[in-house]
Write an enzyme that holds these catalytic residues in place. Sequence first.
Site, short mmCIF file in Angstrom:
data_model
loop_
_atom_site.label_atom_id
_atom_site.label_comp_id
_atom_site.label_asym_id
_atom_site.label_seq_id
_atom_site.Cartn_x
_atom_site.Cartn_y
_atom_site.Cartn_z
N CYS A 133 -0.34 -8.06 -7.15
CA CYS A 133 -1.42 -8.90 -6.94
C CYS A 133 -2.93 -8.30 -7.38
CB CYS A 133 -1.29 -9.53 -5.62
SG CYS A 133 -0.07 -10.62 -5.20
N ASP A 134 -2.86 -7.50 -8.17
CA ASP A 134 -3.75 -6.72 -8.60
C ASP A 134 -4.17 -7.17 -10.01
OD1 ASP A 134 -6.18 -5.17 -9.62
OD2 ASP A 134 -5.79 -3.55 -7.98
#
Length: 376
Positions: free
Chosen positions: A324-325
């Site tokens: 989730c980056d």
Amino acid sequence: MTQRIQDFLRARREDGPCLVLDLDVVRENYAAFAKALPDTRVFYAVKANPAPEVLSLLAGLGSCFDTASVGEIEMALAAGASPDRISYGNTIKKERDVATAYGLGVRLFAVDCEAEVEKIARAAPGSKVFCRILCDGDGAEWPLSRKFGCAPSMAASVLERAHRLGLVAHGLSFHVGSQQRDPRKWDAALKSAAGVFRELAERGISLAMVNLGGGFPTRYLKDVPATKAYGQSIFRALRKHFGNRIPETIIEPGRGMVGAAGIIEAEVVLISRKSQDDPLRWVYLDIGKFNGLAETMDEMIRYPIRTPADGDETGPCVLAGPSCDSVDVLYEKTPYDLPVSLEIGAKVLIEGTGAYTTTYSSVGFNGFAPLKSYVI
Ligand SMILES: *Cc1c(COP(=O)(O)O)cnc(C)c1O
């Protein structure tokens, strides 16, 4: 992909991405370096892949080791290398670590400034040092330009200082940039090196060694010259700049030794589009920048990817990792063509991933495990 890797993957049942590395390929690469540069000693750059099996194989074949930390020195020793086959090649070392290395028997150190020479004179008296000179990294896909090395004109003073402090001013090193696809790039660096040899000879100090560094490529999407072409080009440059007084030479291949020996198997987690009529697909894999593919940073290294749908019509994709980056995107500026029939759940094979993957993998960012590695 080798038959051995294919058989291994066919039998594998565990989930998650993994690297499989075939030692036969490492053995062949070592032999190719030894043949292409017969008078040059090989110092394998441990950071490229420090798997114990790789280090033991190379130690057994007679390789020496380029290390960057006490941890890497200990790994090389554990693999069976005697300390006289280990170079502490990082120009940035704590004095305590220099002392520890000296205690372990290491006597060859890299420097690029007088402050580092002074540390070595205190913590590793009488050792051999070589000074790294700057090299522009031009033409390399993963340049290592400014961080290490000093101007050739400064190298002479650094080595003279070493000599005055009782160290052995042994020679020079440079690195033409990693994934260097142009074998002619050693020429300019060797020209500078020969100049420093002459300068020091005038001051009564005779250098013995040139460390030609790494930079030898792995074949990714683009073709690369054979190891033999690098050997010929380097030998020509040595002759041209050193005449018949060719110094002792060493090379420090990392990528070129192990890159082609490894394949990563990964899985397609999701395929989506950002709007209904967007021609571009987003393909998310279970591997990304944080669990093995850090070298896709700035899209510098472009790996060949094989899918079960190869041969079908292809279309452009943005390729991304699972975390989730939002920086965890592998290829976007230059989209990657993949088969239009590629499906969620498909296994893909990422080739040429034996170097700079496992060690660049985070310990568990976002709960994704570090890249698993099998050496066969
Ligand atoms: C990383 C490194 C190498 C290996 O470079 P490759 O391009 O992977 O061959 C060699 N020498 C030094 C000093 C390094 O830091």
